[in-house]
Motif scaffolding. Structure first.
Motif, PDB file in Angstrom:
ATOM      1  N   ASP A  97       0.909  -1.382   0.014  1.00 28.15           N
ATOM      2  CA  ASP A  97       0.105   0.105  -0.099  1.00 28.15           C
ATOM      3  C   ASP A  97       0.901   1.416   0.088  1.00 28.15           C
ATOM      4  N   TYR A  98       1.718   1.336   0.761  1.00 27.87           N
ATOM      5  CA  TYR A  98       2.689   2.404   1.023  1.00 27.87           C
ATOM      6  C   TYR A  98       3.380   2.624  -0.456  1.00 27.87           C
ATOM      7  N   LEU A  99       3.911   1.622  -1.049  1.00 28.94           N
ATOM      8  CA  LEU A  99       4.747   1.716  -2.290  1.00 28.94           C
ATOM      9  C   LEU A  99       3.869   2.467  -3.368  1.00 28.94           C
ATOM     10  N   SER A 100       2.621   1.877  -3.198  1.00 27.22           N
ATOM     11  CA  SER A 100       1.601   2.162  -4.442  1.00 27.22           C
ATOM     12  C   SER A 100       1.222   3.851  -4.241  1.00 27.22           C
ATOM     13  N   ARG A 101       1.138   4.353  -2.781  1.00 29.04           N
ATOM     14  CA  ARG A 101       0.747   5.791  -2.723  1.00 29.04           C
ATOM     15  C   ARG A 101       2.021   6.451  -3.134  1.00 29.04           C
ATOM     16  N   LEU A 102       3.296   6.117  -2.764  1.00 25.79           N
ATOM     17  CA  LEU A 102       4.355   6.840  -3.099  1.00 25.79           C
ATOM     18  C   LEU A 102       4.557   6.882  -4.640  1.00 25.79           C
ATOM     19  N   GLN A 103       4.125   6.050  -5.398  1.00 23.49           N
ATOM     20  CA  GLN A 103       4.104   6.164  -6.679  1.00 23.49           C
ATOM     21  C   GLN A 103       3.179   7.130  -7.138  1.00 23.49           C
ATOM     22  N   ALA A 104       2.158   7.065  -6.515  1.00 19.32           N
ATOM     23  CA  ALA A 104       1.067   7.975  -7.176  1.00 19.32           C
ATOM     24  C   ALA A 104       1.058   9.449  -6.683  1.00 19.32           C
ATOM     25  N   LEU A 105       2.172   9.667  -5.525  1.00 21.37           N
ATOM     26  CA  LEU A 105       2.643  11.142  -5.015  1.00 21.37           C
ATOM     27  C   LEU A 105       3.651  11.472  -5.975  1.00 21.37           C
ATOM     28  N   GLU A 106       4.255  10.647  -6.970  1.00 21.06           N
ATOM     29  CA  GLU A 106       5.448  11.019  -7.471  1.00 21.06           C
ATOM     30  C   GLU A 106       5.326  12.468  -8.198  1.00 21.06           C
ATOM     31  N   GLY A 107       6.149  13.498  -7.813  1.00 22.89           N
ATOM     32  CA  GLY A 107       6.181  14.747  -8.587  1.00 22.89           C
ATOM     33  C   GLY A 107       4.932  15.482  -8.337  1.00 22.89           C
ATOM     34  N   CYS A 108       4.091  15.349  -7.183  1.00 26.26           N
ATOM     35  CA  CYS A 108       2.989  16.057  -7.073  1.00 26.26           C
ATOM     36  C   CYS A 108       2.925  16.772  -5.761  1.00 26.26           C
ATOM     37  N   ALA A 109       2.214  17.769  -5.554  1.00 28.86           N
ATOM     38  CA  ALA A 109       1.999  18.557  -4.190  1.00 28.86           C
ATOM     39  C   ALA A 109       0.498  18.654  -4.025  1.00 28.86           C
ATOM     40  N   GLU A 110       0.296  18.891  -2.912  1.00 28.02           N
ATOM     41  CA  GLU A 110      -1.228  19.164  -2.576  1.00 28.02           C
ATOM     42  C   GLU A 110      -1.533  20.777  -2.587  1.00 28.02           C
ATOM     43  N   TYR A 111      -2.722  21.132  -3.151  1.00 25.17           N
ATOM     44  CA  TYR A 111      -3.136  22.541  -2.997  1.00 25.17           C
ATOM     45  C   TYR A 111      -4.555  22.485  -2.546  1.00 25.17           C
ATOM     46  N   HIS A 112      -4.964  23.127  -1.564  1.00 20.89           N
ATOM     47  CA  HIS A 112      -6.039  23.222  -0.867  1.00 20.89           C
ATOM     48  C   HIS A 112      -7.052  24.695  -0.992  1.00 20.89           C
ATOM     49  N   LEU A 113      -8.198  24.340  -1.489  1.00 25.48           N
ATOM     50  CA  LEU A 113      -8.978  25.515  -1.905  1.00 25.48           C
ATOM     51  C   LEU A 113      -9.894  25.791  -1.046  1.00 25.48           C
ATOM     52  N   LYS A 114     -10.484  26.952  -0.621  1.00 23.49           N
ATOM     53  CA  LYS A 114     -11.616  27.170   0.193  1.00 23.49           C
ATOM     54  C   LYS A 114     -12.302  28.541  -0.567  1.00 23.49           C
ATOM     55  N   VAL A 115     -13.499  28.142  -0.836  1.00 24.12           N
ATOM     56  CA  VAL A 115     -14.213  29.435  -1.245  1.00 24.12           C
ATOM     57  C   VAL A 115     -15.530  29.805  -0.517  1.00 24.12           C
ATOM     58  N   SER A 116     -15.900  31.023  -0.270  1.00 26.89           N
ATOM     59  CA  SER A 116     -16.792  31.614   0.351  1.00 26.89           C
ATOM     60  C   SER A 116     -17.662  32.557  -0.497  1.00 26.89           C
ATOM     61  N   TRP A 117     -18.875  32.845  -0.399  1.00 32.50           N
ATOM     62  CA  TRP A 117     -19.682  33.633  -1.015  1.00 32.50           C
ATOM     63  C   TRP A 117     -20.179  34.743  -0.427  1.00 32.50           C
ATOM     64  N   GLU A 118     -19.824  36.250  -0.627  1.00 37.22           N
ATOM     65  CA  GLU A 118     -20.401  37.240   0.207  1.00 37.22           C
ATOM     66  C   GLU A 118     -21.909  37.234   0.427  1.00 37.22           C
ATOM     67  N   GLU A 119     -22.279  37.196   1.644  1.00 34.99           N
ATOM     68  CA  GLU A 119     -23.547  36.865   1.992  1.00 34.99           C
ATOM     69  C   GLU A 119     -24.672  37.905   1.502  1.00 34.99           C
ATOM     70  N   GLU A 120     -24.174  39.253   1.634  1.00 38.24           N
ATOM     71  CA  GLU A 120     -25.227  40.179   0.998  1.00 38.24           C
ATOM     72  C   GLU A 120     -25.435  40.273  -0.457  1.00 38.24           C
ATOM     73  N   ALA A 121     -24.222  39.904  -1.053  1.00 41.65           N
ATOM     74  CA  ALA A 121     -24.113  39.876  -2.579  1.00 41.65           C
ATOM     75  C   ALA A 121     -24.969  38.338  -2.998  1.00 41.65           C
ATOM     76  N   LEU A 122     -24.702  37.350  -2.355  1.00 37.69           N
ATOM     77  CA  LEU A 122     -25.643  36.257  -2.984  1.00 37.69           C
ATOM     78  C   LEU A 122     -27.237  36.721  -2.629  1.00 37.69           C
ATOM     79  N   LEU A 123     -27.426  37.131  -1.556  1.00 33.26           N
ATOM     80  CA  LEU A 123     -28.960  37.485  -1.425  1.00 33.26           C
ATOM     81  C   LEU A 123     -29.374  38.299  -2.169  1.00 33.26           C
TER      82      LEU A 123
END
Length: 237
Positions: A97-123
Motif C-alpha cells: 500500500d505504501y509503495l503504491s501511494r508513493l508512486q501515485a504521489l511522485e512529482g505532486c504536491a497538494e493545493y487546498h482551496l476554500k471558497v466563500s460567497w459574500e452573503e449580501e451579494a448572494l442574497l
C-alpha cells in the motif's frame, strides 16, 4: 522508548535530515527506521506531546524538506509508535500500500482551496434572479404580505443559497479537475461553501494556478478564493 513518526519514504530517498529538528523541547534528533524498500522518518517521542506551535512547525518543516528530494507520505501531527520494531513491522505489513501511494504521489504536491460567497451579494442575486423570492420580498416590504410570508421567503432563500453554492462548487471542481491527478472534498466550515484539496503534478501546476486565478477573477468580489500550496499531500496518503 516511544517514537514519533513524521513520514514514510522510499529507502532510496536521500533523506537529508541535517539541519532539521524534530518535535519536543529539546528537539528530538531525526533518524530513519528501515524495513525492506521503505523507511520511516522518526525521532524519540516527547512525553508531553501536544500540538504546540513550535512542534507543528517542526513537523511541517520535515515534510517540506523531504518533498524536495522525492515523494513522501506525510503523516498527520501526533502519530507515535511504541518502538522502532513496531514501525518496522508496520512498514513490512503495509509495504504494498505504501509503495503504491508513493508512486501515485511522485512529482505532486497538494493545493487546498476554500471558497466563500459574500452573503449580501448572494442574497441580492437571489432576490433579482428568483421571481418567487422577488415577489414575496416585495409584498412583505409593501405591507401586503401575510404573517406566513417571511418564513416562506426565508425557507426559499435558504434553498436557493444551498442550490447555488452546490452548483458553483461543483463547477469550480470540474474546471480544476483536468489539471489534478486526484481531488478530495471535505465538509466546509464557517462561511465557506467549498473545501477541496487537489493533488497536482509539477507539470500541471502552471495551468492549475492560472485556471484557479481565472475563476476567481470571473466571480469577482462576490466570492473569496483562498488557495494554499504547494503543500505536503496529507489528504492523499
Amino acid at each position: 522508548m516511544a517514537v514519533y513518526v513524521y513520514s514514510i519514504i522510499s529507502k532510496a530517498h536521500p533523506a537529508r535530515l541535517d539541519g532539521l529538528h524534530g518535535v519536543g523541547k529539546p528537539p528530538g534528533a531525526l533518524r530513519t527506521v528501515t524495513a525492506g524498500t521503505l523507511s520511516a522518518v522518526v525521532s524519540d517521542a516527547p512525553e508531553d506531546l501536544r500540538p504546540r506551535r513550535r512542534d507543528v512547525l517542526a513537523h511541517q518543516e520535515v515534510q517540506e524538506s523531504l518533498m524536495g528530494d522525492g515523494p513522501v507520505l506525510p503523516l498527520r501531527f501526533g502519530l507515535t509508535a511504541p518502538d522502532d520494531d513496531t514501525v518496522r513491522t508496520t512498514l513490512d505489513e503495509r509495504a504494498e500500500d505504501y509503495l503504491s501511494r508513493l508512486q501515485a504521489l511522485e512529482g505532486c504536491a497538494e493545493y487546498h482551496l476554500k471558497v466563500s460567497w459574500e452573503e449580501e451579494a448572494l442574497l441580492h442575486r437571489i432576490l433579482v434572479e428568483s421571481e418567487e423570492a422577488a415577489r414575496l420580498n416585495k409584498q412583505i416590504r409593501d405591507g401586503a404580505g401575510t404573517p406566513e410570508m417571511p418564513l416562506a421567503l426565508g425557507e426559499l432563500i435558504s434553498r436557493e443559497v444551498e442550490a447555488r453554492q452546490r452548483a458553483l462548487g461543483a463547477g469550480i471542481i470540474e474546471a480544476l479537475r483536468p489539471f489534478a491527478r486526484e481531488d478530495d472534498s471535505t465538509t466546509p466550515t464557517g462561511q465557506d461553501f467549498l473545501s477541496v484539496s487537489f493533488l497536482v503534478e509539477e507539470s500541471q501546476e502552471e495551468m492549475f494556478l492560472a485556471t484557479q486565478l481565472s475563476l476567481a477573477n470571473q466571480l469577482g468580489d462576490e466570492c473569496d478564493f483562498r488557495l494554499r500550496g504547494p503543500l505536503p499531500p496529507y489528504s492523499f496518503v
